[in-house]
Design an enzyme around this catalytic site. Structure first.
Site, PDB file in Angstrom:
ATOM      1  CD1 TRP A  48     -23.535 -15.108   4.305  1.00  0.00           C
ATOM      2  CD2 TRP A  48     -21.807 -15.777   5.547  1.00  0.00           C
ATOM      3  NE1 TRP A  48     -23.313 -16.432   4.015  1.00  0.00           N
ATOM      4  CE2 TRP A  48     -22.259 -16.879   4.777  1.00  0.00           C
ATOM      5  CE3 TRP A  48     -20.721 -15.969   6.402  1.00  0.00           C
ATOM      6  CZ2 TRP A  48     -21.660 -18.141   4.845  1.00  0.00           C
ATOM      7  CZ3 TRP A  48     -20.139 -17.239   6.457  1.00  0.00           C
ATOM      8  CH2 TRP A  48     -20.599 -18.307   5.675  1.00  0.00           C
ATOM      9  CG  ASN A  49     -22.083  -8.675   2.444  1.00  0.00           C
ATOM     10  OD1 ASN A  49     -22.792  -8.792   1.459  1.00  0.00           O
ATOM     11  ND2 ASN A  49     -22.491  -8.052   3.560  1.00  0.00           N
ATOM     12  CG  HIS A 105      -2.182   1.738   4.313  1.00  0.00           C
ATOM     13  ND1 HIS A 105      -1.510   2.540   5.208  1.00  0.00           N
ATOM     14  CD2 HIS A 105      -1.615   0.503   4.421  1.00  0.00           C
ATOM     15  CE1 HIS A 105      -0.578   1.825   5.825  1.00  0.00           C
ATOM     16  NE2 HIS A 105      -0.632   0.584   5.369  1.00  0.00           N
ATOM     17  CG  HIS A 136      -5.655   3.533   6.897  1.00  0.00           C
ATOM     18  ND1 HIS A 136      -6.065   4.529   6.031  1.00  0.00           N
ATOM     19  CD2 HIS A 136      -4.303   3.574   6.889  1.00  0.00           C
ATOM     20  CE1 HIS A 136      -5.018   5.118   5.510  1.00  0.00           C
ATOM     21  NE2 HIS A 136      -3.933   4.567   6.021  1.00  0.00           N
ATOM     22  CG  ASP A 142      -0.392   4.648   8.295  1.00  0.00           C
ATOM     23  OD1 ASP A 142       0.159   5.601   7.716  1.00  0.00           O
ATOM     24  OD2 ASP A 142      -1.340   4.018   7.794  1.00  0.00           O
ATOM     25  CG  HIS A 194       2.733   2.292   6.089  1.00  0.00           C
ATOM     26  ND1 HIS A 194       2.559   1.767   4.827  1.00  0.00           N
ATOM     27  CD2 HIS A 194       2.300   3.584   6.010  1.00  0.00           C
ATOM     28  CE1 HIS A 194       2.054   2.685   4.035  1.00  0.00           C
ATOM     29  NE2 HIS A 194       1.888   3.797   4.706  1.00  0.00           N
ATOM     30  CG  HIS A 198       3.794   8.032   5.950  1.00  0.00           C
ATOM     31  ND1 HIS A 198       3.039   9.102   5.538  1.00  0.00           N
ATOM     32  CD2 HIS A 198       2.953   6.976   6.017  1.00  0.00           C
ATOM     33  CE1 HIS A 198       1.808   8.698   5.330  1.00  0.00           C
ATOM     34  NE2 HIS A 198       1.704   7.425   5.614  1.00  0.00           N
TER      35      HIS A 198
HETATM   36  O1  LIG Z   1      -0.172   5.557   4.779  1.00  0.00           O
HETATM   37  C1  LIG Z   1      -0.842   5.918   3.814  1.00  0.00           C
HETATM   38  O2  LIG Z   1      -1.995   5.515   3.600  1.00  0.00           O
HETATM   39  C2  LIG Z   1      -0.264   6.906   2.925  1.00  0.00           C
HETATM   40  O3  LIG Z   1      -0.636   8.043   3.050  1.00  0.00           O
HETATM   41  C3  LIG Z   1       0.802   6.489   1.958  1.00  0.00           C
HETATM   42  C4  LIG Z   1       0.958   5.150   1.651  1.00  0.00           C
HETATM   43  C5  LIG Z   1       1.948   4.776   0.746  1.00  0.00           C
HETATM   44  C6  LIG Z   1       2.770   5.707   0.152  1.00  0.00           C
HETATM   45  C7  LIG Z   1       2.622   7.043   0.450  1.00  0.00           C
HETATM   46  C8  LIG Z   1       1.626   7.436   1.350  1.00  0.00           C
HETATM   47  S1  LIG Z   1       1.440   9.114   1.710  1.00  0.00           S
HETATM   48 MN   LIG Z   2      -1.768   4.667   5.810  1.00  0.00          MN
END
Ligand SMILES: O=C(O)C(=O)c1ccccc1S
Ligand SMILES: [Mn+2]
Length: 259
Positions: free
Chosen positions: A63-64, A71, A75, A77, A81, A209
């Site tokens: 195990w580790n 992120h 992944h 979101d 976020h 986002h």
């Molecule tokens: O959600 C992300 O992994 C991602 O692309 C992102 C995260 C944080 C700030 C800007 C971005 S653009």
């Molecule tokens: Mn992300």
């Protein structure tokens, strides 16, 4: 749906009558990372520490421990976020309705355009041209933006220059159209972010986002094998880790495709 039908579905997946496509990039110390400009914080690389491997540290087990960013790699979101989603209900990975982790998907293939232009932007016109061929995007669907970017590796994948990354993504109008006119469940990409590499220059900045999470929708990033999916008809399984208050998490993303 009857229990018998559900059981038949599971048997069809097991037999391969329903194809299972793994949309997940392997997570390792080599997983490419999003790099933000100074002075912003940065996501952690995947790191592991072996605890034991059938040895005096643990005679019969391997195990580790590992560390990773929410992120990092393929992944999910969650709405929290982004600042636009920070006050929404059920906006963290542990609070999102579990039924939201299973949803249909459409795949918009812009791989040819992206091969010519690393800064290609998905527009409403491109989406409407896709709909003219495949029909309107059904509500509550993942919109998967196929760029074939996952076929790139190393610097070609991150494609960073002095002014930042140069990778494709949606423009603000496309995001608004998908959310307001098509009630999209979320936006999925092969690139490191749902936003284009130069999205900080758009209005609003980082529109995928800003607008998707502000509308309580989701993102999937660092996907692969979108070229193995049909334009319509796939069902996506994408359940993030149940991290208390989490903004996202690495996860296994699977697509189920009826043959
Ligand atoms: O959600 C992300 O992994 C991602 O692309 C992102 C995260 C944080 C700030 C800007 C971005 S653009
Ligand atoms: Mn992300």
């Amino acid at each position: 749906m009857s229990l018998a039908t559900l059981t038949q579905f599971a048997q069809a997946v097991s037999s391969g009558a329903i194809r299972t496509v793994d949309l997940t990039q392997t997570l390792s110390e080599d997983t490419p990372l999003l790099v933000l400009p100074e002075p912003f914080g940065q996501t952690a690389a995947f790191r592991r520490e072996e605890i034991s491997r059938y040895d005096d540290r643990g005679v019969a087990w391997y195990w580790n421990n590992f560390t990773v960013g929410e992120h990092t790699g393929t992944h999910f979101d969650a709405p929290i976020h982004w600042v636009t989603g920070k006050d929404l209900a059920d906006n963290t990975v542990d609070a999102i309705r579990p039924s939201d982790f299973i949803a249909p998907a459409v795949v918009i293939d812009c791989s040819a355009q992206c091969a010519e232009d690393a800064d290609f932007q998905l527009t409403r016109a491109v989406i409407e041209a896709w709909e003219a061929e495949h029909g309107p995007i059904p509500p509550k669907s993942w919109v998967m933006f196929r760029t074939d970017w996952s076929k790139r590796s190393g610097d070609a994948y991150t494609n960073r220059r002095a002014d930042g990354a140069h990778t494709p993504g949606p423009d603000p109008e496309a995001c608004r159209f998908l959310i307001e006119e098509r009630d999209a469940h979320g936006f999925g990409v092969e690139t490191i972010g749902t936003d284009a590499g130069q999205a900080h220059l758009m209005d609003p900045p980082y529109p995928a986002h800003t607008l998707f999470h502000g509308a309580g929708r989701y993102g999937l990033q660092c996907l692969e094998n979108l070229d193995q999916l049909p334009p319509t008809g796939a069902v996506i399984v994408s359940a993030p880790l149940k991290i208390e208050g989490g903004s996202g998490s690495p996860l296994r993303v699977l697509a189920l495709v009826a043959e």
